[in-house]
Design a protein around this motif. Structure first.
Motif, PDB file in Angstrom:
ATOM      1  N   LEU A  59       0.836  -1.205   0.000  1.00 12.44           N
ATOM      2  CA  LEU A  59       0.000   0.000   0.000  1.00 12.44           C
ATOM      3  C   LEU A  59       0.871   1.256   0.000  1.00 12.44           C
ATOM      4  O   LEU A  59       0.576   2.226  -0.713  1.00 12.44           O
ATOM      5  CB  LEU A  59      -0.927   0.006   1.215  1.00 12.44           C
ATOM      6  CG  LEU A  59      -1.911  -1.161   1.316  1.00 12.44           C
ATOM      7  CD1 LEU A  59      -2.791  -1.018   2.554  1.00 12.44           C
ATOM      8  CD2 LEU A  59      -2.778  -1.252   0.065  1.00 12.44           C
ATOM      9  N   ALA A  62       2.198   1.777  -3.392  1.00 13.45           N
ATOM     10  CA  ALA A  62       1.194   2.300  -4.320  1.00 13.45           C
ATOM     11  C   ALA A  62       1.006   3.801  -4.136  1.00 13.45           C
ATOM     12  O   ALA A  62       0.824   4.541  -5.115  1.00 13.45           O
ATOM     13  CB  ALA A  62      -0.129   1.570  -4.115  1.00 13.45           C
ATOM     14  N   VAL A  63       1.059   4.265  -2.881  1.00 12.26           N
ATOM     15  CA  VAL A  63       0.876   5.697  -2.611  1.00 12.26           C
ATOM     16  C   VAL A  63       2.084   6.498  -3.066  1.00 12.26           C
ATOM     17  O   VAL A  63       1.953   7.557  -3.686  1.00 12.26           O
ATOM     18  CB  VAL A  63       0.608   5.930  -1.106  1.00 12.26           C
ATOM     19  CG1 VAL A  63       0.643   7.423  -0.780  1.00 12.26           C
ATOM     20  CG2 VAL A  63      -0.734   5.340  -0.712  1.00 12.26           C
ATOM     21  N   GLU A 121       1.294  -1.130   8.001  1.00 14.81           N
ATOM     22  CA  GLU A 121       1.582  -2.328   7.203  1.00 14.81           C
ATOM     23  C   GLU A 121       2.575  -3.245   7.927  1.00 14.81           C
ATOM     24  O   GLU A 121       2.420  -4.473   7.894  1.00 14.81           O
ATOM     25  CB  GLU A 121       2.128  -1.930   5.831  1.00 14.81           C
ATOM     26  CG  GLU A 121       1.077  -1.313   4.927  1.00 14.81           C
ATOM     27  CD  GLU A 121       1.455  -1.372   3.464  1.00 14.81           C
ATOM     28  OE1 GLU A 121       1.043  -2.326   2.786  1.00 14.81           O
ATOM     29  OE2 GLU A 121       2.170  -0.444   3.011  1.00 14.81           O
ATOM     30  N   PRO A 172      -5.512   4.447   0.909  1.00 16.04           N
ATOM     31  CA  PRO A 172      -5.916   3.043   0.950  1.00 16.04           C
ATOM     32  C   PRO A 172      -6.652   2.628   2.220  1.00 16.04           C
ATOM     33  O   PRO A 172      -7.309   1.585   2.241  1.00 16.04           O
ATOM     34  CB  PRO A 172      -4.574   2.291   0.837  1.00 16.04           C
ATOM     35  CG  PRO A 172      -3.653   3.257   0.179  1.00 16.04           C
ATOM     36  CD  PRO A 172      -4.058   4.591   0.700  1.00 16.04           C
TER      37      PRO A 172
END
Length: 249
Positions: A59, A62-63, A121, A172
Motif C-alpha cells: 500500500l 502504491a501511494v 503495514e 488506501p
C-alpha cells in the motif's frame, strides 16, 4: 582457521562493507575472482531484500509510486539498521527511515500519512506472525457476576499492535475511519484473520493501560476520569469486541 561464527561474521562484513573487510584465507582463488563472486552474491541478496520490502509495504508503494519507492528502498537498504536485519525483518525500521527521507516538497501532512501507513503495514505483518491466544469475548463476560467482572484481570492479545496516527489516514485506509476522529489504528489477529480498527482517544488510552495488565474495574475508572461517565465501558467493549483482550490467569 577462524571459527564458523567468526567466518560468518567476516563474510557478512565483506558483503556489507566491501573488499577492505575481505579475509582471503576464507576462500580459494585470486582476490579478483573472490571479489567477483562476492559481488554476484551481494547483488542477489540486494535484489531479494528489495523484493521483500515491496512485498511488505504494497500500500505504501502504491501511494509513493514505483520509482520513488524503489529509490527509497535502495537508500534504506544501505543503512546500518537495515543491514542488521535478516530478510524476514528487513522492513522493521522502514517507516522511521521514511520519516526523514521523504521529500519535503510532498508536504508534511502527506509525508506523515505515508509514514503512518508504513507503520500500519509493518504492524499487520507482526500481528500476522504473533502468537495465538484465546480472546476474551462479550459472551464470556456476560456470564460473570458484577464483582467477578470488575476484578477480572486482562491484558492485550499477543497479536495486538497499536499505531498512533500523526495525520489523516492515507487513501488506501480512509474507509476505516468514516466520520469518527481516530487517534490510532488497532491491529489484531484474534483468530485466522488480521483486523484493522480505527479507535478514538479513550479506546487508545484503555488499550495502552493493558500493555502490562489491568482489570476491567481499573479500565472503567480510567475511562470515567477521561470525562465520559455516561459510557465508561464503551472503550472496554470496543476492545473486547475486536478480540484485543485476553483474560489473565
Amino acid at each position: 582457521m577462524p571459527s564458523l561464527s567468526e567466518a560468518q561474521r567476516i563474510f557478512v562484513a565483506t558483503i556489507n562493507e566491501g573488499p577492505d573487510a575481505l579475509d582471503a584465507t576464507l576462500f580459494i582463488g585470486s582476490p579478483e575472482r573472490i571479489i567477483l563472486g562476492l559481488k554476484a552474491h551481494a547483488n542477489t541478496i540486494s535484489h531479494a531484500r528489495l523484493v521483500a520490502l515491496e512485498q511488505s509495504f504494497p500500500l505504501t508503494r502504491a501511494v509513493i509510486g514505483e520509482t520513488q519507492f524503489n529509490a527509497l528502498s535502495r537508500g534504506y537498504d544501505e543503512t546500518a539498521e537495515a543491514k542488521a536485519c535478516d530478510l524476514a525483518h528487513i522492513g522493521r525500521h522502514f517507516a522511521m527511515y521514511l520519516s526523514y527521507s521523504l521529500p519535503s516538497s510532498s508536504g508534511e501532512r502527506l509525508n506523515a500519512s505515508i509514514c503512518d501507513l508504513a507503520k500500519i503495514e509493518w504492524a499487520w505483518l507482526e500481528s500476522y506472525h504473533a502468537a495465538d491466544a484465546s480472546p476474551l469475548t462479550l459472551e464470556a463476560i456476560s456470564k460473570l457476576a458484577e464483582a467477578d467482572l470488575l476484578s477480572l484481570a486482562v491484558t492485550l492479545h499477543p497479536s495486538v499492535r497499536i499505531c498512533p496516527l500523526r495525520a489523516p489516514l492515507a487513501a488506501p485506509l480512509t474507509h476505516l475511519t468514516g466520520e469518527m476522529e481516530s487517534a490510532a489504528i488497532l491491529v489484531v489477529r484474534p483468530d485466522a484473520e488480521v483486523r484493522l480498527l480505527a479507535i478514538d482517544e479513550r479506546t487508545l488510552q484503555a488499550a495502552q493501560n493493558c500493555l502490562q495488565h489491568s482489570t476491567i474495574g481499573n479500565l472503567l475508572v480510567v475511562a470515567s476520569e477521561q470525562g465520559d461517565e455516561a459510557d465508561p465501558i464503551g472503550p472496554v467493549l470496543t476492545l473486547i469486541g475486536a478480540g484485543a483482550l485476553v483474560a489473565k490467569e
